[in-house]
Design a protein around this motif. Structure first.
Motif, PDB file in Angstrom:
ATOM      1  N   GLU A 194       0.856  -1.175   0.000  1.00  0.00           N
ATOM      2  CA  GLU A 194       0.000   0.000   0.000  1.00  0.00           C
ATOM      3  C   GLU A 194       0.896   1.231   0.000  1.00  0.00           C
ATOM      4  O   GLU A 194       1.833   1.330   0.791  1.00  0.00           O
ATOM      5  N   PRO A 195       0.641   2.190  -0.882  1.00  0.00           N
ATOM      6  CA  PRO A 195       1.537   3.337  -1.037  1.00  0.00           C
ATOM      7  C   PRO A 195       1.572   4.293   0.160  1.00  0.00           C
ATOM      8  O   PRO A 195       2.615   4.860   0.462  1.00  0.00           O
ATOM      9  N   LEU A 196       0.460   4.474   0.841  1.00  0.00           N
ATOM     10  CA  LEU A 196       0.431   5.442   1.937  1.00  0.00           C
ATOM     11  C   LEU A 196       1.428   5.120   3.047  1.00  0.00           C
ATOM     12  O   LEU A 196       2.181   6.016   3.470  1.00  0.00           O
ATOM     13  N   PRO A 197       1.512   3.890   3.544  1.00  0.00           N
ATOM     14  CA  PRO A 197       2.524   3.599   4.567  1.00  0.00           C
ATOM     15  C   PRO A 197       3.957   3.843   4.085  1.00  0.00           C
ATOM     16  O   PRO A 197       4.816   4.249   4.866  1.00  0.00           O
ATOM     17  N   VAL A 198       4.210   3.610   2.802  1.00  0.00           N
ATOM     18  CA  VAL A 198       5.543   3.886   2.265  1.00  0.00           C
ATOM     19  C   VAL A 198       5.818   5.389   2.338  1.00  0.00           C
ATOM     20  O   VAL A 198       6.893   5.824   2.761  1.00  0.00           O
ATOM     21  N   ALA A 199       4.854   6.197   1.954  1.00  0.00           N
ATOM     22  CA  ALA A 199       5.017   7.654   1.998  1.00  0.00           C
ATOM     23  C   ALA A 199       5.185   8.157   3.428  1.00  0.00           C
ATOM     24  O   ALA A 199       5.951   9.099   3.677  1.00  0.00           O
ATOM     25  N   GLU A 200       4.496   7.538   4.367  1.00  0.00           N
ATOM     26  CA  GLU A 200       4.569   7.971   5.765  1.00  0.00           C
ATOM     27  C   GLU A 200       5.950   7.768   6.372  1.00  0.00           C
ATOM     28  O   GLU A 200       6.287   8.416   7.352  1.00  0.00           O
ATOM     29  N   VAL A 201       6.750   6.885   5.782  1.00  0.00           N
ATOM     30  CA  VAL A 201       8.113   6.668   6.273  1.00  0.00           C
ATOM     31  C   VAL A 201       8.882   7.998   6.286  1.00  0.00           C
ATOM     32  O   VAL A 201       9.744   8.224   7.132  1.00  0.00           O
ATOM     33  N   PHE A 202       8.540   8.897   5.403  1.00  0.00           N
ATOM     34  CA  PHE A 202       9.235  10.183   5.311  1.00  0.00           C
ATOM     35  C   PHE A 202       8.855  11.139   6.428  1.00  0.00           C
ATOM     36  O   PHE A 202       9.464  12.193   6.564  1.00  0.00           O
ATOM     37  N   THR A 203       7.865  10.809   7.235  1.00  0.00           N
ATOM     38  CA  THR A 203       7.451  11.701   8.316  1.00  0.00           C
ATOM     39  C   THR A 203       7.881  11.208   9.694  1.00  0.00           C
ATOM     40  O   THR A 203       7.747  11.937  10.671  1.00  0.00           O
ATOM     41  N   TYR A 204       8.366   9.976   9.792  1.00  0.00           N
ATOM     42  CA  TYR A 204       8.716   9.404  11.087  1.00  0.00           C
ATOM     43  C   TYR A 204      10.000   9.996  11.651  1.00  0.00           C
ATOM     44  O   TYR A 204      10.946  10.278  10.936  1.00  0.00           O
ATOM     45  N   ASP A 205      10.008  10.156  12.952  1.00  0.00           N
ATOM     46  CA  ASP A 205      11.200  10.574  13.678  1.00  0.00           C
ATOM     47  C   ASP A 205      11.792   9.330  14.340  1.00  0.00           C
ATOM     48  O   ASP A 205      11.109   8.628  15.083  1.00  0.00           O
ATOM     49  N   ASP A 206      13.044   9.075  14.081  1.00  0.00           N
ATOM     50  CA  ASP A 206      13.743   7.909  14.621  1.00  0.00           C
ATOM     51  C   ASP A 206      14.090   8.143  16.088  1.00  0.00           C
ATOM     52  O   ASP A 206      14.280   9.280  16.525  1.00  0.00           O
ATOM     53  N   ASP A 209      16.811   7.671  17.516  1.00  0.00           N
ATOM     54  CA  ASP A 209      18.157   8.216  17.627  1.00  0.00           C
ATOM     55  C   ASP A 209      18.267   9.633  17.090  1.00  0.00           C
ATOM     56  O   ASP A 209      19.370  10.165  16.942  1.00  0.00           O
ATOM     57  N   GLY A 210      17.137  10.242  16.776  1.00  0.00           N
ATOM     58  CA  GLY A 210      17.157  11.605  16.263  1.00  0.00           C
ATOM     59  C   GLY A 210      17.424  11.694  14.768  1.00  0.00           C
ATOM     60  O   GLY A 210      17.734  12.766  14.266  1.00  0.00           O
ATOM     61  N   LEU A 211      17.315  10.586  14.065  1.00  0.00           N
ATOM     62  CA  LEU A 211      17.506  10.589  12.614  1.00  0.00           C
ATOM     63  C   LEU A 211      16.153  10.792  11.931  1.00  0.00           C
ATOM     64  O   LEU A 211      15.172  10.173  12.296  1.00  0.00           O
ATOM     65  N   PHE A 212      16.129  11.664  10.964  1.00  0.00           N
ATOM     66  CA  PHE A 212      14.887  11.990  10.277  1.00  0.00           C
ATOM     67  C   PHE A 212      15.102  11.869   8.773  1.00  0.00           C
ATOM     68  O   PHE A 212      15.892  12.620   8.206  1.00  0.00           O
ATOM     69  N   LEU A 213      14.427  10.944   8.146  1.00  0.00           N
ATOM     70  CA  LEU A 213      14.574  10.741   6.708  1.00  0.00           C
ATOM     71  C   LEU A 213      14.212  12.003   5.935  1.00  0.00           C
ATOM     72  O   LEU A 213      14.870  12.353   4.956  1.00  0.00           O
ATOM     73  N   HIS A 214      13.213  12.730   6.408  1.00  0.00           N
ATOM     74  CA  HIS A 214      12.770  13.918   5.687  1.00  0.00           C
ATOM     75  C   HIS A 214      13.815  15.046   5.692  1.00  0.00           C
ATOM     76  O   HIS A 214      13.705  15.991   4.923  1.00  0.00           O
ATOM     77  N   LYS A 215      14.848  14.917   6.509  1.00  0.00           N
ATOM     78  CA  LYS A 215      15.910  15.932   6.499  1.00  0.00           C
ATOM     79  C   LYS A 215      16.976  15.651   5.447  1.00  0.00           C
ATOM     80  O   LYS A 215      17.743  16.536   5.103  1.00  0.00           O
ATOM     81  N   VAL A 216      17.031  14.412   4.947  1.00  0.00           N
ATOM     82  CA  VAL A 216      18.044  14.066   3.944  1.00  0.00           C
ATOM     83  C   VAL A 216      17.440  13.635   2.613  1.00  0.00           C
ATOM     84  O   VAL A 216      18.156  13.488   1.629  1.00  0.00           O
ATOM     85  N   ALA A 217      16.119  13.424   2.591  1.00  0.00           N
ATOM     86  CA  ALA A 217      15.469  12.990   1.358  1.00  0.00           C
ATOM     87  C   ALA A 217      14.081  13.606   1.288  1.00  0.00           C
ATOM     88  O   ALA A 217      13.448  13.865   2.310  1.00  0.00           O
ATOM     89  N   ARG A 218      13.622  13.825   0.072  1.00  0.00           N
ATOM     90  CA  ARG A 218      12.307  14.423  -0.138  1.00  0.00           C
ATOM     91  C   ARG A 218      11.494  13.497  -1.033  1.00  0.00           C
ATOM     92  O   ARG A 218      11.985  13.026  -2.055  1.00  0.00           O
ATOM     93  N   LEU A 219      10.263  13.240  -0.623  1.00  0.00           N
ATOM     94  CA  LEU A 219       9.365  12.452  -1.457  1.00  0.00           C
ATOM     95  C   LEU A 219       8.750  13.395  -2.476  1.00  0.00           C
ATOM     96  O   LEU A 219       8.002  14.302  -2.129  1.00  0.00           O
TER      97      LEU A 219
END
Length: 79
Positions: free
Chosen positions: A8-20, A22-32
């Motif tokens: 399902e595409p929505l959960p894949v897209a939501e990965v870009f909003t999660y805060d890890d 350890d303080g790592l944020f995918l949305h700070k290094v990649a953009r959907l």
């Protein structure tokens, strides 16, 4: 990010909003920018007309997932 099979595409897209933790944020290094859904044209219409549930095909996401195959197709194509 590539998903294959039944995804399902929505959960894949939501990965870009999660805060890890350890303080790592995918949305700070990649953009959907774009999401693309590819469908198998040969089986799309056959599955669109079927009455099977996800449980019938063992595709359910949880014990309470009562969706039909066509519901999943609509979710995948619509997003």
């Amino acid at each position: 990010i590539e998903s294959t099979g039944i995804a399902e595409p929505l959960p894949v897209a939501e990965v870009f909003t999660y805060d890890d933790e350890d303080g790592l944020f995918l949305h700070k290094v990649a953009r959907l920018d774009t999401m693309v859904t590819v469908v198998d044209g040969r089986s799309l219409f056959k599955d669109w007309k079927c009455e099977e549930s996800l449980k019938d095909r063992k595709w359910e996401t949880s014990a309470t997932d009562e969706r039909k195959v066509v519901d999943l197709l609509v979710d995948q194509v619509r997003v």
